[in-house]
Design a protein around this motif. Structure first.
Motif, PDB file in Angstrom:
ATOM      1  N   ASP A   5     -30.579   2.758   3.127  1.00 42.64           N
ATOM      2  CA  ASP A   5     -29.322   2.223   2.650  1.00 42.64           C
ATOM      3  C   ASP A   5     -28.946   2.858   1.318  1.00 42.64           C
ATOM      4  O   ASP A   5     -27.801   3.138   1.060  1.00 42.64           O
ATOM      5  CB  ASP A   5     -29.450   0.702   2.494  1.00 42.64           C
ATOM      6  CG  ASP A   5     -28.136   0.033   2.137  1.00 42.64           C
ATOM      7  OD1 ASP A   5     -27.084   0.530   2.565  1.00 42.64           O
ATOM      8  OD2 ASP A   5     -28.170  -0.983   1.440  1.00 42.64           O
ATOM      9  N   ARG A 100     -29.256   0.179   7.846  1.00 40.71           N
ATOM     10  CA  ARG A 100     -28.119  -0.738   7.791  1.00 40.71           C
ATOM     11  C   ARG A 100     -27.009  -0.197   8.691  1.00 40.71           C
ATOM     12  O   ARG A 100     -26.680   0.985   8.621  1.00 40.71           O
ATOM     13  CB  ARG A 100     -27.637  -0.882   6.363  1.00 40.71           C
ATOM     14  CG  ARG A 100     -26.592  -1.928   6.194  1.00 40.71           C
ATOM     15  CD  ARG A 100     -26.228  -2.102   4.726  1.00 40.71           C
ATOM     16  NE  ARG A 100     -25.506  -3.331   4.591  1.00 40.71           N
ATOM     17  CZ  ARG A 100     -26.001  -4.458   4.110  1.00 40.71           C
ATOM     18  NH1 ARG A 100     -27.217  -4.476   3.642  1.00 40.71           N
ATOM     19  NH2 ARG A 100     -25.270  -5.554   4.061  1.00 40.71           N
ATOM     20  N   ASP A 103     -21.790  -4.473   7.440  1.00 46.64           N
ATOM     21  CA  ASP A 103     -21.730  -5.278   6.222  1.00 46.64           C
ATOM     22  C   ASP A 103     -22.375  -6.648   6.367  1.00 46.64           C
ATOM     23  O   ASP A 103     -22.652  -7.316   5.374  1.00 46.64           O
ATOM     24  CB  ASP A 103     -20.274  -5.449   5.777  1.00 46.64           C
ATOM     25  CG  ASP A 103     -19.654  -4.129   5.365  1.00 46.64           C
ATOM     26  OD1 ASP A 103     -20.404  -3.254   4.880  1.00 46.64           O
ATOM     27  OD2 ASP A 103     -18.427  -3.977   5.532  1.00 46.64           O
ATOM     28  N   ASN A 104     -22.609  -7.080   7.589  1.00 48.20           N
ATOM     29  CA  ASN A 104     -23.205  -8.385   7.833  1.00 48.20           C
ATOM     30  C   ASN A 104     -24.665  -8.368   7.410  1.00 48.20           C
ATOM     31  O   ASN A 104     -25.350  -7.345   7.522  1.00 48.20           O
ATOM     32  CB  ASN A 104     -23.079  -8.731   9.322  1.00 48.20           C
ATOM     33  CG  ASN A 104     -23.398 -10.177   9.611  1.00 48.20           C
ATOM     34  OD1 ASN A 104     -24.219 -10.800   8.951  1.00 48.20           O
ATOM     35  ND2 ASN A 104     -22.735 -10.699  10.627  1.00 48.20           N
ATOM     36  N   ASP A 107     -26.978  -6.899   9.997  1.00 50.85           N
ATOM     37  CA  ASP A 107     -26.587  -5.607  10.580  1.00 50.85           C
ATOM     38  C   ASP A 107     -27.606  -4.515  10.242  1.00 50.85           C
ATOM     39  O   ASP A 107     -27.362  -3.645   9.398  1.00 50.85           O
ATOM     40  CB  ASP A 107     -25.193  -5.186  10.102  1.00 50.85           C
ATOM     41  CG  ASP A 107     -24.085  -6.034  10.703  1.00 50.85           C
ATOM     42  OD1 ASP A 107     -24.347  -6.714  11.710  1.00 50.85           O
ATOM     43  OD2 ASP A 107     -22.971  -6.015  10.154  1.00 50.85           O
TER      44      ASP A 107
END
Length: 190
Positions: A5, A100, A103-104, A107
């Motif tokens: 990420d 990732r 945005d959840n 996710d």
């Protein structure tokens, strides 16, 4: 498990992840079966030398994961977690990382990361070409030489039970000094 990420370390963009670099080394090893097999120790030391030379030559980390000083040398904890099942046997499966996907908060998915940047692949190939003929034990022994980052941390802490981090700045400084020494030796020989 590393989460893919973040793309920077100390404000600088990193080229990849430790798992992606490990997968590149594993692929190179499969292409050259005459080279000593890549067990977990050899993989860790290949990662260390690739990361160290990348810091020294490019002024940036090859990947964001840190090295820790373990009794047998520098180790990326996530890579160890994924390869410990192999013991002294060759690592036979590609490594994974958590990525990732949105945005959840939920996710995320597991992926097999690869190196997509040609220059990074070429750099890893150069590290492979220099180190492929050595076993994991031989590479580990070289990380234990006086003045090496692992040795400095071991000497500082005395006991590696806590598996202290080896700072990237220490790694970079030592490997830059190796480059300077090689350049000075080359100039003196001319």
């Amino acid at each position: 498990m590393h989460i893919a990420d973040t793309e920077t370390v100390s404000g600088k963009r990193v080229a990849s992840s430790a798992a992606a670099v490990a997968n590149e080394f594993l692929a190179l090893g499969r292409l050259e079966p005459s080279a000593p097999p890549i067990d977990q120790m050899k993989l860790q030391k290949l990662l260390f030398y690739a990361h160290a030379w990348h810091l020294a030559l490019h002024d940036q980390a090859l990947f964001e994961e840190d090295f820790e000083a373990w009794p047998w040398g520098p180790v990326v904890r996530d890579i160890y977690s994924q390869t410990r099942k192999y013991g002294k046997n060759p690592v036979s499966e590609e490594l994974m990382e958590l990525q990732r996907t949105g945005d959840n908060v939920l996710d995320y998915t597991f992926v097999i990361p690869h190196i997509d940047v040609r220059e990074t692949k070429e750099f890893i190939r150069q590290i492979w070409d220099v180190h492929k003929s050595y076993s994991g034990v031989q590479l580990s022994n070289s990380t234990h030489a006086p003045g090496e980052p692992w040795t400095i941390i071991r000497d500082r802490y005395g006991n590696l039970d806590g598996k202290p981090m080896i700072p990237n700045k220490l790694i970079e400084d030592i490997f830059r000094k190796k480059i300077e020494n090689a350049e000075q030796s080359h100039k003196a020989a001319i």
